[in-house]
Design an enzyme around this catalytic site. Structure first.
Site, PDB file in Angstrom:
ATOM      1  CG  HIS A 180      -1.749   1.189   1.403  1.00 14.76           C
ATOM      2  ND1 HIS A 180      -3.071   1.208   1.023  1.00 14.76           N
ATOM      3  CD2 HIS A 180      -1.497   2.431   1.897  1.00 14.76           C
ATOM      4  CE1 HIS A 180      -3.590   2.411   1.287  1.00 14.76           C
ATOM      5  NE2 HIS A 180      -2.645   3.161   1.812  1.00 14.76           N
ATOM      6  CG  ASP A 306      -8.979  -0.939  -2.820  1.00 14.29           C
ATOM      7  OD1 ASP A 306      -9.107  -1.703  -1.852  1.00 14.29           O
ATOM      8  OD2 ASP A 306      -8.585   0.238  -2.721  1.00 14.29           O
TER       9      ASP A 306
END
Length: 429
Positions: A180, A306
């Site tokens: 991330h 996502d």
């Protein structure tokens, strides 16, 4: 003996060199034969005339919220949403409560999916315990239990030495590290992209550099350790350039982009609709153009949703207080077709690669292909069906989508897992 015969469809499987009108015979969950004018009187028939038949779609980045946040989503509802979206396999992120950071939680997720899941589920374990960035999780034990990668998604491992240790350690298990990429100090309390629209709205900004800095750092660490690094949800022009340059140097880096980031720009936040609040934020027109160029030239390997469902009351607040994320599983394929394939940004074959064999290879999954003897995970698509998105029809608990009311082209029509039809004509069975 259970038999299924898919007839008259245009079969496209880039990994197998298939692109033509063919039939597929499935027996007891495996592909028995691929050929022309196949017949079997005992088989259930799916007439795929005028449609495209592909390997089952794989979403390598979803949040199923269970355990701990069942009011947002459960393994049952999330995997139904996946089936409705044409996905036969999903990889779920570990930012649950408790965090998926040890073998017992990995096993509990897998066991629950076996009983309640509609599609194949592959857990991703956390890099650090409780996502706190201070101590590595039980990666070896989690690997034995069945994880397919590690990530602290939602949080960045800000300690560079810890990230180096993780990249070094996973080499023994051939697991990818999914990063991330967000310098969370630089992001601060930001909620939208830094630029013209943050000035106009007065909402706190997140600079593109917050992503670029971590992408650059993690690529350098992957180069240093000779490990496999996967950059999740790339959104900036500079990040695309960094991945492209790293690939040219032979660094083992791959990258994904989400449908909402290649479809919308930060102009969408002018509505103050909290369904435009995502992390990383919607970026500028220049960034979106760079994402499409990265998809077209192969810099970006995969398309992932996502998928981040939230309860209605959590999103129905002022912009600053709403959580980040949208529900993405049930609009992903139509957005790929509408925004990328129909305008000619990428070919249909390239889109299928980024939704099947590429994520399979990144996660070491024995999926993403159509060949005799392989598991019969198959998706049937109608490229020309036009429909209007209605979030009230979502199987996901999360109705938080900025695409409600959008008219899109293309839709999955059947989802088949191990030879079992789990979705047909937009109804999960």
């Amino acid at each position: 003996m259970k038999k299924l015969l898919i007839k008259n469809g245009k079969v496209i499987s880039p990994a197998d060199g298939l692109n033509g009108e063919l039939d597929i015979l499935v027996i007891d969950g495996k592909i028995e034969e691929i050929g022309s004018e196949l017949e079997d009187k005992e088989a259930e028939i799916i007439d795929a005339a005028g449609k495209v038949v592909t390997p089952g779609l794989i979403d390598m980045h979803v949040h199923l919220r269970e355990p701990g946040f069942e009011h947002k989503e459960t393994i049952e509802t999330g995997t139904k949403a996946a089936a409705a979206g044409g996905f036969t396999s999903v990889a779920c992120m570990p930012n649950t409560d408790p965090v998926i950071d040890n073998a017992s939680i990995v096993e509990s997720v897998i066991n629950k999916a076996e009983f309640e899941g509609k599609v194949n589920l592959f857990p991703i374990g956390s890099i650090t315990k409780k996502l706190e960035g201070e101590e590595l999780s039980e990666i070896g034990y989690m690997n034995e239990a069945g994880i397919v990668g590690i990530s602290d998604d939602g949080e960045t491992v800000m300690n560079s030495e810890m990230m180096r240790l993780a990249l070094d350690y996973v080499k023994a298990f051939d697991l990818p590290v999914l990063t991330h990429a967000e310098d969370q100090v630089l992001s601060g309390d930001g909620v939208i992209n830094e630029g013209y629209y943050s000035t106009v709205t007065g909402l706190d900004p997140i600079p593109a550099a917050a992503e670029d800095i971590i992408v650059a750092r993690d690529i350098r660490l992957a180069e240093l350790t000779d490990s496999r690094l996967h950059i999740t949800h790339v959104t900036t022009k500079r990040a695309v350039e960094l991945v492209r340059d790293a690939k040219e140097r032979g660094v083992k880096v791959t990258a994904e982009v989400t449908p909402h980031h290649f479809t919308l720009t930060d102009e969408a936040v002018l509505t103050f609709d909290t369904n435009t609040k995502v992390n990383p934020p919607l970026r500028s027109e220049e960034d979106v153009t760079a994402l499409k160029e990265g998809l077209a030239d192969g810099t970006i390997d995969a398309i992932a949703t996502d998928h981040a469902p939230h309860a209605f009351e959590e999103k129905n607040v002022e912009y600053n207080y709403a959580p980040f994320g949208i529900s993405g599983l049930e609009t992903a394929l139509p957005l790929v077709i509408t925004e990328l394939v129909k305008p000619g940004i990428i070919s249909l074959e390239e889109a299928i690669e980024k939704l099947t064999i590429n994520p399979a290879q990144i996660l070491n999954l024995d999926r993403g292909r159509l060949k005799e003897g392989s598991k019969a995970d198959i998706t049937v698509l109608d490229l020309d069906e036009e429909y209007e998105v209605d979030v009230d029809e979502f199987y996901s608990k999360g109705k938080n989508s900025p695409f409600d009311g959008f008219k899109l082209l293309g839709r999955p029509k059947a989802t088949i897992i191990n030879g079992e039809v789990v979705m047909k004509d937009n109804q999960v069975l």
